[in-house]
Design a protein around this motif. Structure first.
Motif, PDB file in Angstrom:
ATOM      1  N   GLN A  25       0.831  -1.202   0.000  1.00  0.00           N
ATOM      2  CA  GLN A  25       0.000   0.000   0.000  1.00  0.00           C
ATOM      3  C   GLN A  25       0.868   1.256   0.000  1.00  0.00           C
ATOM      4  O   GLN A  25       0.552   2.228  -0.653  1.00  0.00           O
ATOM      5  CB  GLN A  25      -0.958  -0.014   1.199  1.00  0.00           C
ATOM      6  N   ARG A  26       1.951   1.241   0.746  1.00  0.00           N
ATOM      7  CA  ARG A  26       2.845   2.412   0.784  1.00  0.00           C
ATOM      8  C   ARG A  26       3.572   2.598  -0.542  1.00  0.00           C
ATOM      9  O   ARG A  26       3.818   3.720  -0.959  1.00  0.00           O
ATOM     10  CB  ARG A  26       3.825   2.278   1.935  1.00  0.00           C
ATOM     11  N   ALA A  27       3.892   1.515  -1.222  1.00  0.00           N
ATOM     12  CA  ALA A  27       4.572   1.593  -2.514  1.00  0.00           C
ATOM     13  C   ALA A  27       3.620   2.015  -3.633  1.00  0.00           C
ATOM     14  O   ALA A  27       4.020   2.699  -4.575  1.00  0.00           O
ATOM     15  CB  ALA A  27       5.211   0.246  -2.851  1.00  0.00           C
ATOM     16  N   ASN A  28       2.356   1.609  -3.513  1.00  0.00           N
ATOM     17  CA  ASN A  28       1.349   1.890  -4.535  1.00  0.00           C
ATOM     18  C   ASN A  28       0.016   2.175  -3.840  1.00  0.00           C
ATOM     19  O   ASN A  28      -0.850   1.300  -3.780  1.00  0.00           O
ATOM     20  CB  ASN A  28       1.229   0.692  -5.485  1.00  0.00           C
ATOM     21  N   PRO A  29      -0.149   3.403  -3.303  1.00  0.00           N
ATOM     22  CA  PRO A  29      -1.366   3.718  -2.535  1.00  0.00           C
ATOM     23  C   PRO A  29      -2.639   3.610  -3.380  1.00  0.00           C
ATOM     24  O   PRO A  29      -2.703   4.121  -4.494  1.00  0.00           O
ATOM     25  CB  PRO A  29      -1.140   5.166  -2.094  1.00  0.00           C
ATOM     26  N   LEU A  30      -3.615   2.912  -2.815  1.00  0.00           N
ATOM     27  CA  LEU A  30      -4.900   2.722  -3.476  1.00  0.00           C
ATOM     28  C   LEU A  30      -6.027   2.982  -2.487  1.00  0.00           C
ATOM     29  O   LEU A  30      -5.861   2.765  -1.290  1.00  0.00           O
ATOM     30  CB  LEU A  30      -5.032   1.272  -3.976  1.00  0.00           C
ATOM     31  N   PRO A  31      -7.206   3.413  -2.982  1.00  0.00           N
ATOM     32  CA  PRO A  31      -8.373   3.490  -2.102  1.00  0.00           C
ATOM     33  C   PRO A  31      -8.656   2.111  -1.523  1.00  0.00           C
ATOM     34  O   PRO A  31      -8.342   1.083  -2.144  1.00  0.00           O
ATOM     35  CB  PRO A  31      -9.498   3.943  -3.033  1.00  0.00           C
ATOM     36  N   PHE A  32      -9.264   2.070  -0.347  1.00  0.00           N
ATOM     37  CA  PHE A  32      -9.395   0.828   0.403  1.00  0.00           C
ATOM     38  C   PHE A  32     -10.040  -0.307  -0.381  1.00  0.00           C
ATOM     39  O   PHE A  32      -9.536  -1.426  -0.386  1.00  0.00           O
ATOM     40  CB  PHE A  32     -10.156   1.072   1.716  1.00  0.00           C
ATOM     41  N   MET A  33     -11.159  -0.067  -1.048  1.00  0.00           N
ATOM     42  CA  MET A  33     -11.842  -1.148  -1.771  1.00  0.00           C
ATOM     43  C   MET A  33     -10.969  -1.700  -2.895  1.00  0.00           C
ATOM     44  O   MET A  33     -10.932  -2.900  -3.129  1.00  0.00           O
ATOM     45  CB  MET A  33     -13.187  -0.677  -2.312  1.00  0.00           C
ATOM     46  N   GLU A  34     -10.231  -0.831  -3.564  1.00  0.00           N
ATOM     47  CA  GLU A  34      -9.325  -1.292  -4.619  1.00  0.00           C
ATOM     48  C   GLU A  34      -8.137  -2.036  -4.011  1.00  0.00           C
ATOM     49  O   GLU A  34      -7.693  -3.061  -4.540  1.00  0.00           O
ATOM     50  CB  GLU A  34      -8.842  -0.110  -5.452  1.00  0.00           C
ATOM     51  N   LEU A  35      -7.634  -1.549  -2.876  1.00  0.00           N
ATOM     52  CA  LEU A  35      -6.554  -2.218  -2.162  1.00  0.00           C
ATOM     53  C   LEU A  35      -6.944  -3.652  -1.840  1.00  0.00           C
ATOM     54  O   LEU A  35      -6.131  -4.569  -1.976  1.00  0.00           O
ATOM     55  CB  LEU A  35      -6.229  -1.468  -0.871  1.00  0.00           C
ATOM     56  N   LEU A  36      -8.184  -3.844  -1.410  1.00  0.00           N
ATOM     57  CA  LEU A  36      -8.644  -5.192  -1.053  1.00  0.00           C
ATOM     58  C   LEU A  36      -8.478  -6.158  -2.222  1.00  0.00           C
ATOM     59  O   LEU A  36      -8.062  -7.297  -2.030  1.00  0.00           O
ATOM     60  CB  LEU A  36     -10.101  -5.167  -0.598  1.00  0.00           C
TER      61      LEU A  36
END
Length: 71
Positions: free
Chosen positions: A30-41
């Motif tokens: 997440q720190r390397a490629n920040p995404l909104p939470f739902m996309e992160l999931l």
């Protein structure tokens, strides 16, 4: 322990079954490629392909580490 070997740091963060990764590993992604939470999931944690039982705990973990992005 031999002088030339290095002790591995133990990652005792919670574990996500869907991604087969610890929360610290997901946090690094997440720190390397920040995404909104739902996309992160979907991208960093692979949720939806497994049980999804850690989603609330993962959200709290990311918020505690200033890595949560609103959708």
């Amino acid at each position: 322990m031999p002088a030339n070997s290095q002790a591995l740091e133990q990652d005792d963060s919670p574990y996500c079954c869907c991604s087969a990764a610890t929360f610290n590993e997901i946090l690094e992604k997440q720190r390397a490629n920040p995404l909104p939470f739902m996309e992160l999931l979907m991208v960093h944690a692979g949720c939806g392909s497994g049980c999804g039982s850690c989603i609330e705990e993962l959200e709290a973990f990311l918020r505690d580490h200033d890595a949560y992005l609103e959708d």
